[in-house]
Design an enzyme around this catalytic site. Structure first.
Site, PDB file in Angstrom:
ATOM      1  N   LYS A 185      56.501  -4.690 -25.343  1.00  0.00           N
ATOM      2  CA  LYS A 185      55.144  -4.487 -24.851  1.00  0.00           C
ATOM      3  C   LYS A 185      55.101  -3.189 -24.051  1.00  0.00           C
ATOM      4  O   LYS A 185      55.695  -3.089 -22.975  1.00  0.00           O
ATOM      5  CB  LYS A 185      54.709  -5.663 -23.975  1.00  0.00           C
ATOM      6  CG  LYS A 185      53.292  -5.534 -23.435  1.00  0.00           C
ATOM      7  CD  LYS A 185      52.908  -6.761 -22.648  1.00  0.00           C
ATOM      8  CE  LYS A 185      51.477  -6.659 -22.142  1.00  0.00           C
ATOM      9  NZ  LYS A 185      51.082  -7.865 -21.375  1.00  0.00           N
ATOM     10  N   ASP A 205      43.832 -16.099 -19.785  1.00  0.00           N
ATOM     11  CA  ASP A 205      43.471 -15.560 -21.102  1.00  0.00           C
ATOM     12  C   ASP A 205      44.134 -16.348 -22.226  1.00  0.00           C
ATOM     13  O   ASP A 205      44.696 -15.774 -23.160  1.00  0.00           O
ATOM     14  CB  ASP A 205      43.880 -14.082 -21.173  1.00  0.00           C
ATOM     15  CG  ASP A 205      43.210 -13.358 -22.342  1.00  0.00           C
ATOM     16  OD1 ASP A 205      42.164 -13.838 -22.810  1.00  0.00           O
ATOM     17  OD2 ASP A 205      43.747 -12.328 -22.791  1.00  0.00           O
TER      18      ASP A 205
END
Length: 802
Positions: free
Chosen positions: A505, A611
């Site tokens: 990431k 989320d």
């Protein structure tokens, strides 16, 4: 009120307005206006007034569902009794009845409805006694629900005539007297709810004849005598609740042989005596065992360590003696342990502090002695209690225990004199200091090369440099891009040094707050460990080839991608191969709930995900689910109170439209209840196959309403079609499994199996809807979700085995 246009279609045979918030009264001539009705749904609305007597004019009616409204008055028994084809009749959750004698007299007329399979009367104001005519209801009756009313008297004679009953609710009433032995004739009974009444006398031994029984609730009554060993014959029992009665005698060993017990065994608040049977270890699947507040004696059996699924163990307020068995260290998933108010003694074993899942421990009012451990649960003053153990010492300062006095060994008693020990100690100290110097120097050099080492980030396997990440991703090639989000992009990479496949990431440092999110994410990720969370391997903080800041996190690679790619495959050619069956969906749902429960309740600081969505649920090679991107939660929580970062948080939430709880849209703070809402939407999506932003959801229709409309009896109409294909393939359902008007007739094993599968799907949808409640306080707790979903899984497995 109902739209007047419906009355222009007198030929209509199926009419449903479920879950539309309609109010007012139904027209008294409804049955005359719609004489050809076969099915009539008006459940989950706000209708008031009386049940129309004119329904008898719709003589073909097979299904009437008035569940959850505000109807009052009495039920027109004579009118409904003329509907000979009636199969489903549901008046649950209204305000019917007057709390008086004769409220259930309408049952005398329902004996004419010889096809009736479902009768729902719970959560009303029905009073008086249950009439004896109930014994004359059709033997086709499968569900009889009279719970949560004001009923008095006893269970009437003849109850055993209803031989096809699979569910009986009479809980939360004022029923008294002895439960008749003839209840044992109900051999197809799956769920029996007798709790919270005033029943007395012995527990009928004939309950052992109910070999199909799955859940038995008899708590909060006045049952006397011993627990009948015949209950050990109920080889399908998942839950047994007998707490808060007047039961005496010992716990039958045969009860401990029910290895199917997986949800709960609660015998607390009785007068049981003798030991806890040594074969308690046979309950290998049990998650909750409560025998507190009895008069049990003897030692805690070491065999209890075989109950490796235990999450809660309550042995308090008894007469147990001896020490805490060392074998309890095998209960790795234990979350709550209460052995207070007994006669236990000896030292408190260190392994209790090493049970990572333990969040509540009560050892109070025993006779423990010696030094109290300080690690794990013992470091939490609110999580552990040791009151009333006057011979304990040590522990954390907040407990205010006396200091432990250890015997000091003088030089004359030691193996080496001071003139030998001192020089050796000095030499060792010098060597250690010199080693630390060279290690620190080496680490400083590596950090300049862009490495973050395992010394900086506890438990990370290795450090990695920017150049290694460039090489592993072929220069961050687009072909290796596997996802992107608000704070950066994720690439698939292969670490050159050992060939490890990873997910990298890379944070977008042009995004305001990204650098801070990196540091916060590191803090969060290195402190949490759970089998259903994406595991971080290492991190890199360096400079890229253009002299700009570069920060990235390296995660375990999940070869089966995201849940989103399985629920909604983009490539039509891959659709058949990327299809999740029912068991896989159940397992994934349990995995995700377990991960969230850990983040919310078992971390040192509660972490809110903020989320949750299918693209943030990743699947490993065994299709085990791992929740990702949870490291941003703490940052988002801080950002919510930081005006300069409020736009970042807003954009993050806007990225997941459909999963955002309503309170966030009104300026509410992020919370664990918000995660529960997102989980509920995800659960509905998993089993309906619809995204919350599907094109069909217009003009007030949502995924919540779509699922709610299908309940209770049309759940198969809202289930993901691809899931139905798999269920049909394994014989769990088939195209002719239902008459569209009601429950299937139980004329063969296939129909029974189909009904059980439908019940499992119905239960899943109920959990999803509960998690999506508008009010955060009404949402189901995630630990309850895990328990209920696990029970559904067990029930489904029994269907497949049967």
């Amino acid at each position: 009120m109902l739209p007047s246009s419906i009355y222009n279609i007198s030929s209509i045979n199926r009419f449903g307005v479920a879950g539309n918030n309609f109010h007012g009264e139904l027209p008294p001539n409804l049955g005359i206006l719609l004489p050809n009705l076969v099915e009539f749904y008006c459940d989950i609305n706000n209708f008031t007034g009386n049940i129309p007597v004119s329904l008898s004019n719709a003589s073909r009616l097979q299904l009437i569902d008035f569940f959850t409204n505000d109807f009052t008055g009495t039920i027109p028994g004579e009118s409904l009794g003329s509907l000979r084809s009636l199969i489903w009749l549901n008046f649950a959750v209204n305000r019917l009845g007057n709390g008086k004698l004769g409220d259930l007299s309408f049952l005398n007329f329902l004996t004419n409805c010889t096809s009736l399979e479902y009768l729902g009367l719970s959560d009303n104001r029905f009073g008086g006694e249950i009439p004896r005519s109930i014994a004359n209801l059709t033997t086709q009756l499968q569900v009889l629900d009279m719970g949560v009313n004001l009923l008095h008297g006893s269970l009437p004679k003849g109850i055993g005539n209803l031989i096809n009953l699979i569910v009986l609710y009479v809980d939360l009433n004022y029923l008294a007297g002895v439960v008749p032995e003839e209840i044992g004739k109900l051999k197809k009974m799956g769920e029996l709810y007798l709790e919270d009444n005033k029943f007395s006398g012995p527990i009928p031994s004939s309950l052992g004849n109910m070999t199909s029984l799955i859940e038995l609730y008899m708590e909060k009554n006045n049952f006397q005598g011993s627990i009948p060993p015949s209950l050990g014959n109920c080889q399908n029992l998942l839950l047994l609740s007998l707490y808060n009665n007047n039961l005496t005698g010992s716990i039958p060993q045969k009860l401990m042989e029910l290895s199917t017990l997986s949800i709960s065994l609660d015998l607390s608040e009785n007068y049981l005596t003798g030991p806890l049977p040594s074969n308690v270890g046979d309950l290998v699947h049990l998650t909750w065992l409560n025998v507190s507040n009895n008069k049990l004696s003897g030692e805690i059996p070491s065999t209890i360590s075989s109950c490796t699924s235990l999450g809660g163990l309550y042995l308090d307020d008894n007469k147990f003696e001896g020490t805490i068995p060392q074998s309890l260290k095998d209960l790795k998933g234990l979350e709550e342990l209460d052995i207070s108010s007994n006669n236990l003694s000896g030292q408190i074993p260190d392994f209790l502090g090493k049970l990572g899942a333990l969040k509540y421990l009560n050892l109070s009012y025993n006779d423990f002695e010696g030094e109290l451990p300080k690690e794990g649960i013992f470091s939490n003053v609110s999580g552990a209690s040791v009151l009333g153990n006057h011979r304990l010492c040590g522990g954390i300062p907040q407990l205010h225990l006396p200091t432990c006095h250890k015997n000091k060994h003088h030089s004359s008693g030691g193996p080496f004199p001071p003139k030998v020990v001192i020089p050796i100690s000095c030499a060792l100290a010098f060597i250690i200091a010199l080693s630390c110097f060279f290690i620190a120097r080496s680490m400083l050099k590596k950090s300049r090369d862009g490495l973050v080492t395992s010394r900086s980030y506890k438990d990370w396997k290795f450090g990695v440099s920017y150049s290694q990440l460039v090489e592993s991703t072929n220069g961050f090639l687009v072909d290796n891009l596997i996802g992107s989000g608000s704070f950066g992009s994720v690439y698939k990479g292969v670490i050159p040094s050992d060939g490890t496949v990873v997910a990298i990431k890379v944070l977008n440092l042009q995004q305001q707050g990204a650098s801070k999110s990196f540091n916060d994410e590191c803090k969060a990720l290195r402190s949490v460990r759970h089998r259903n969370l994406v595991k971080i391997i290492t991190a890199c903080s360096s400079i890229d080839n253009h002299g700009r800041d570069f920060k990235s996190l390296v995660f375990e690679f999940m070869p089966n991608g995201s849940l989103d790619s399985w629920l909604h495959p983009r490539d039509e050619e891959q659709s058949p191969s990327k299809r999740l069956n029912f068991m896989q969906r159940l397992n994934i749902a349990i995995d995700v709930a377990s991960a969230l429960d850990y983040l919310h309740n078992h971390c040192e600081t509660s972490i809110v995900h903020c989320d949750l969505k299918p693209s943030n649920v990743l699947l490993d090679e065994d299709m085990v689910a791992h929740v990702g991107d949870f490291g941003l939660a703490r940052f988002l929580l801080e950002a919510s109170n930081d005006p300069s970062l409020s736009q970042i948080m807003s954009s993050q939430l806007k990225g997941s439209i459909g999963y955002i709880p309503p309170e966030y849209g009104m300026g509410g703070q992020v919370s664990i209840q918000g995660d529960v809402y997102s989980y509920g939407i995800l659960l509905l999506e998993m089993f309906t196959g619809k995204t919350p932003t599907d094109d069909m959801f217009i003009e007030g229709l949502s995924i919540y309403k779509f699922a709610a409309i299908g309940l209770p009896d049309h759940v198969m109409d809202v289930v993901d079609p691809s899931l139905l294909l798999d269920l049909e393939a394994d014989g769990s359902v088939n195209d002719d499994r239902y008459e569209r008007t009601a429950l299937p007739r139980r004329n063969n094993h296939g129909m029974v199996k189909a009904k059980k599968v439908e019940e499992c799907l119905f239960a899943v949808m109920q959990i999803g809807l509960s998690c999506c409640a508008v009010s955060p306080r009404e949402r189901m707790l995630l630990n309850m979700v895990v328990g209920k979903m696990s029970a559904i899984k067990d029930s489904y497995l029994k269907v497949q085995e049967g």
